[in-house]
Design an enzyme around this catalytic site. Structure first.
Site, PDB file in Angstrom:
ATOM      1  N   ASN A  24     -14.811  22.077 -15.842  1.00 41.35           N
ATOM      2  CA  ASN A  24     -14.458  23.439 -15.423  1.00 41.35           C
ATOM      3  C   ASN A  24     -15.685  24.314 -15.208  1.00 41.35           C
ATOM      4  OD1 ASN A  24     -11.362  24.090 -15.476  1.00 41.35           O
ATOM      5  ND2 ASN A  24     -11.708  22.656 -17.163  1.00 41.35           N
TER       6      ASN A  24
ATOM      7  N   SER B 125     -11.688  14.150 -24.162  1.00 40.81           N
ATOM      8  CA  SER B 125     -10.865  15.266 -23.684  1.00 40.81           C
ATOM      9  C   SER B 125     -11.551  16.603 -23.934  1.00 40.81           C
ATOM     10  CB  SER B 125      -9.490  15.239 -24.359  1.00 40.81           C
ATOM     11  OG  SER B 125      -9.618  15.448 -25.761  1.00 40.81           O
TER      12      SER B 125
ATOM     13  N   ARG C 240     -13.325  18.198 -20.233  1.00 39.93           N
ATOM     14  CA  ARG C 240     -12.586  19.387 -19.763  1.00 39.93           C
ATOM     15  C   ARG C 240     -13.537  20.578 -19.661  1.00 39.93           C
ATOM     16  NH1 ARG C 240      -9.007  19.366 -23.162  1.00 39.93           N
ATOM     17  NH2 ARG C 240      -7.167  18.756 -21.988  1.00 39.93           N
TER      18      ARG C 240
END
Length: 273
Positions: A211, A203, A207
């Site tokens: 992005n 995670s 992430r």
């Protein structure tokens, strides 16, 4: 192409900007097409280390010259960042541990600096590198999944350290085997714990990587407009400015999310169940 590196199509241009400067450790040669475990992304490593040194030297310099009188602008900025991180640690982490606040500060500033490389014009540093014979250069370390996973796995190691430090080997093992379903379902408890622990680095890393990689790709696509005539050049300038302004929020938010999740995971490791 604006990169000045000899590409003659939009696809080549995009692929070139997404290719790392790779060192094959088995042959000790620079090979942009090298794959496998024994391949070092030199550009990501160099930019990460340089940005880490910038952070350490600036903050150390301010700490050595700190004044209680009229502070400099740099001291004001550093104090603001330290207070911001400290308040988040106090609100999120239960109790006190001397490792958590310095680690959170390091993560926030280091990830922020790596993300901010996304705001450098996409052709500038590759063009300068091409001038000295370096044909490939990817300048945003957090768009390299190896870097983001390296960070998240380091955090995972500290989470295990925190678990053992606060609970001991026996307490940590007992918790892994008995929570949340009780000792009679120890295999299911252990399986759930393994999944839970594996989810933490995934995670954190994916992430950040997702992005920033998407943001970098949009900058590259906007840069393609600069070679498509006057009208699209003007449109490219406007889009580049708008995306850069929006991206300032993204780079800050992603650094903040990485830091807060780290504090949350460390807090869970410190709690006794």
């Amino acid at each position: 192409m604006a990169s000045g590196t000899g590409e003659n199509s939009a696809t080549d241009y995009v692929v070139h900007h997404l290719t790392n400067l790779k060192l094959d450790l088995q042959t000790m040669t620079i090979d942009p097409h090298a794959t496998g475990f024994w391949v070092l992304h030199v550009d990501s490593m160099v930019f990460s280390i340089v940005l880490g040194l910038v952070f350490a030297l600036v903050f150390r310099g301010v700490a050595k010259k700190v004044s209680s009188g009229v502070p400099s602008g740099t001291q004001n900025f550093v104090e603001m960042v330290v207070d911001f991180v400290d308040s988040n640690v106090k609100e999120t982490f239960p109790g006190h541990h001397p490792l958590v606040a310095p680690l959170s500060l390091t993560i926030f500033v280091w990830v922020f600096l790596m993300n901010c490389m996304d705001l450098v014009p996409v052709d500038l540093l590759p063009w300068m590198a091409h001038g000295v014979g370096v044909d490939y250069l990817k300048v945003v370390p957090s768009t390299d999944v190896n870097i983001t996973f390296g960070l998240s796995l380091s955090v995972l190691a500290i989470i295990f350290y925190m678990n053992i430090k606060m609970k001991g080997f026996v307490g940590f093992g007992k918790e892994a085997l008995t929570q949340p379903f009780g000792p009679k379902l120890a295999p299911f408890n252990l399986l759930l714990r393994i999944v839970e622990e594996l989810a933490k680095p995934i995670s954190l890393s994916l992430r950040l990587f997702g992005n920033l990689f998407a943001g970098e790709l949009i900058f590259i696509l906007i840069a393609l407009l600069f070679t498509q005539g006057a009208v699209l050049f003007a449109a490219g300038l406007a889009l580049h400015w708008l995306w850069a302004v929006f991206h300032i929020l993204v780079v800050t938010l992603q650094a903040f999310v990485f830091m807060v999740l780290t504090i949350v995971y460390l807090g869970l490791a410190a709690e006794h169940h």
